[in-house]
Design a protein around this motif. Structure first.
Motif, PDB file in Angstrom:
ATOM      1  N   VAL A 138      -8.507 -44.051  20.347  1.00 12.26           N
ATOM      2  CA  VAL A 138      -9.403 -43.043  19.076  1.00 12.26           C
ATOM      3  C   VAL A 138     -10.422 -44.127  18.403  1.00 12.26           C
ATOM      4  CG1 VAL A 138      -7.669 -43.213  17.093  1.00 12.26           C
ATOM      5  CG2 VAL A 138      -6.873 -42.551  18.919  1.00 12.26           C
ATOM      6  N   THR A 139     -11.175 -43.464  18.092  1.00 15.26           N
ATOM      7  CA  THR A 139     -12.601 -43.521  17.627  1.00 15.26           C
ATOM      8  C   THR A 139     -12.251 -43.707  16.046  1.00 15.26           C
ATOM      9  OG1 THR A 139     -13.780 -43.605  19.647  1.00 15.26           O
ATOM     10  CG2 THR A 139     -14.757 -42.988  17.222  1.00 15.26           C
ATOM     11  N   PRO A 140     -12.840 -44.527  15.487  1.00 14.53           N
ATOM     12  CA  PRO A 140     -12.554 -44.661  13.918  1.00 14.53           C
ATOM     13  C   PRO A 140     -13.419 -43.981  12.996  1.00 14.53           C
ATOM     14  CG  PRO A 140     -12.036 -47.009  14.801  1.00 14.53           C
ATOM     15  CD  PRO A 140     -12.652 -46.080  15.800  1.00 14.53           C
ATOM     16  N   TYR A 141     -14.725 -43.817  13.909  1.00 14.49           N
ATOM     17  CA  TYR A 141     -15.889 -43.521  12.929  1.00 14.49           C
ATOM     18  C   TYR A 141     -16.246 -41.763  13.439  1.00 14.49           C
ATOM     19  CZ  TYR A 141     -17.886 -45.369  17.017  1.00 14.49           C
ATOM     20  OH  TYR A 141     -18.316 -46.017  18.332  1.00 14.49           O
ATOM     21  N   ARG A 142     -16.755 -41.597  12.627  1.00 16.55           N
ATOM     22  CA  ARG A 142     -17.173 -40.153  13.294  1.00 16.55           C
ATOM     23  C   ARG A 142     -19.516 -39.896  13.154  1.00 16.55           C
ATOM     24  NH1 ARG A 142     -18.559 -36.442   9.247  1.00 16.55           N
ATOM     25  NH2 ARG A 142     -18.075 -37.025   7.123  1.00 16.55           N
ATOM     26  N   PHE A 143     -19.686 -39.072  13.619  1.00 18.62           N
ATOM     27  CA  PHE A 143     -21.223 -38.684  13.246  1.00 18.62           C
ATOM     28  C   PHE A 143     -21.446 -37.580  12.299  1.00 18.62           C
ATOM     29  CE2 PHE A 143     -25.117 -37.263  14.222  1.00 18.62           C
ATOM     30  CZ  PHE A 143     -25.881 -38.660  14.170  1.00 18.62           C
TER      31      PHE A 143
ATOM     32  N   ALA B 180     -23.850 -35.557  10.840  1.00 19.01           N
ATOM     33  CA  ALA B 180     -25.728 -35.150  11.233  1.00 19.01           C
ATOM     34  C   ALA B 180     -26.680 -35.588  10.032  1.00 19.01           C
ATOM     35  CB  ALA B 180     -25.632 -33.850  11.753  1.00 19.01           C
ATOM     36  N   SER B 181     -26.174 -35.199   8.830  1.00 18.47           N
ATOM     37  CA  SER B 181     -26.604 -35.220   7.839  1.00 18.47           C
ATOM     38  C   SER B 181     -27.262 -36.431   7.627  1.00 18.47           C
ATOM     39  CB  SER B 181     -25.550 -34.556   7.012  1.00 18.47           C
ATOM     40  OG  SER B 181     -24.419 -35.563   6.175  1.00 18.47           O
ATOM     41  N   ARG B 182     -26.611 -37.510   7.663  1.00 19.87           N
ATOM     42  CA  ARG B 182     -26.979 -38.796   7.247  1.00 19.87           C
ATOM     43  C   ARG B 182     -27.606 -39.790   9.059  1.00 19.87           C
ATOM     44  NH1 ARG B 182     -22.346 -41.126   4.035  1.00 19.87           N
ATOM     45  NH2 ARG B 182     -23.356 -43.561   4.496  1.00 19.87           N
ATOM     46  N   GLN B 183     -27.160 -38.890   9.651  1.00 16.57           N
ATOM     47  CA  GLN B 183     -27.483 -39.554  10.712  1.00 16.57           C
ATOM     48  C   GLN B 183     -26.905 -41.171  10.925  1.00 16.57           C
ATOM     49  OE1 GLN B 183     -30.159 -38.194  13.573  1.00 16.57           O
ATOM     50  NE2 GLN B 183     -28.951 -36.563  12.722  1.00 16.57           N
ATOM     51  N   LEU B 184     -25.801 -41.572  10.627  1.00 24.35           N
ATOM     52  CA  LEU B 184     -25.283 -42.295  11.300  1.00 24.35           C
ATOM     53  C   LEU B 184     -24.009 -41.716  11.525  1.00 24.35           C
ATOM     54  CD1 LEU B 184     -23.720 -43.878   8.466  1.00 24.35           C
ATOM     55  CD2 LEU B 184     -26.391 -43.789   7.826  1.00 24.35           C
ATOM     56  N   ASN B 185     -23.065 -43.092  12.188  1.00 28.28           N
ATOM     57  CA  ASN B 185     -21.059 -43.069  12.183  1.00 28.28           C
ATOM     58  C   ASN B 185     -21.076 -43.762  10.692  1.00 28.28           C
ATOM     59  OD1 ASN B 185     -21.341 -42.579  15.342  1.00 28.28           O
ATOM     60  ND2 ASN B 185     -22.441 -44.500  15.099  1.00 28.28           N
ATOM     61  N   VAL B 186     -19.733 -42.833  10.558  1.00 21.51           N
ATOM     62  CA  VAL B 186     -19.124 -43.269   9.002  1.00 21.51           C
ATOM     63  C   VAL B 186     -17.530 -43.379   9.431  1.00 21.51           C
ATOM     64  CG1 VAL B 186     -21.314 -42.096   7.537  1.00 21.51           C
ATOM     65  CG2 VAL B 186     -19.692 -40.190   8.586  1.00 21.51           C
ATOM     66  N   LEU B 187     -17.437 -43.690   8.249  1.00 25.38           N
ATOM     67  CA  LEU B 187     -15.837 -44.359   9.001  1.00 25.38           C
ATOM     68  C   LEU B 187     -15.079 -42.889   7.880  1.00 25.38           C
ATOM     69  CD1 LEU B 187     -15.711 -47.613   7.800  1.00 25.38           C
ATOM     70  CD2 LEU B 187     -15.335 -47.093  10.039  1.00 25.38           C
ATOM     71  N   PRO B 188     -13.688 -42.322   7.840  1.00 16.38           N
ATOM     72  CA  PRO B 188     -13.109 -41.343   7.593  1.00 16.38           C
ATOM     73  C   PRO B 188     -13.523 -41.806   5.504  1.00 16.38           C
ATOM     74  CG  PRO B 188     -12.099 -42.486   9.298  1.00 16.38           C
ATOM     75  CD  PRO B 188     -12.635 -43.696   8.885  1.00 16.38           C
ATOM     76  N   ASP B 189     -13.595 -42.584   4.956  1.00 14.81           N
ATOM     77  CA  ASP B 189     -14.154 -42.390   3.653  1.00 14.81           C
ATOM     78  C   ASP B 189     -15.341 -43.043   3.034  1.00 14.81           C
ATOM     79  OD1 ASP B 189     -14.825 -45.336   4.308  1.00 14.81           O
ATOM     80  OD2 ASP B 189     -13.238 -46.429   3.530  1.00 14.81           O
ATOM     81  N   GLY B 190     -15.917 -42.085   3.830  1.00 14.19           N
ATOM     82  CA  GLY B 190     -17.468 -42.480   3.918  1.00 14.19           C
ATOM     83  C   GLY B 190     -18.935 -43.222   4.026  1.00 14.19           C
ATOM     84  N   ARG B 191     -17.471 -44.652   4.166  1.00 16.04           N
ATOM     85  CA  ARG B 191     -18.748 -45.202   4.177  1.00 16.04           C
ATOM     86  C   ARG B 191     -19.306 -45.696   6.068  1.00 16.04           C
ATOM     87  NH1 ARG B 191     -15.878 -50.486   4.543  1.00 16.04           N
ATOM     88  NH2 ARG B 191     -14.357 -49.324   5.193  1.00 16.04           N
TER      89      ARG B 191
END
Length: 63
Positions: A18-23, A25-36
């Motif tokens: 389970v990957t605890p982050y997602r990409f 696209a608007s910020r061009q980085l991987n973010v956590l579920p809370d947006g950090r």
């Protein structure tokens, strides 16, 4: 000839990941579920070793 260690190696089943982050696209980085940004989570970096995604490889030759 079969290597000696293969006589004792027991294959383990594939563990679900389970990957605890997602990409994002608007910020061009991987973010956590809370947006950090995912790189701000020290425990995640220690567990995963990296938060690299393949999204940039489509636009940058040096990824």
């Amino acid at each position: 000839m079969r290597p000696f260690t293969l006589n004792y190696a027991v294959p383990r089943g594939v563990q679900p990941t389970v990957t605890p982050y997602r990409f994002d696209a608007s910020r061009q980085l991987n973010v956590l579920p809370d947006g950090r940004p995912a790189v701000s989570d020290r425990a995640l970096l220690l567990a995963a070793g990296t938060t690299t995604s393949t999204a940039g490889s489509q636009t940058h030759f040096d990824d």
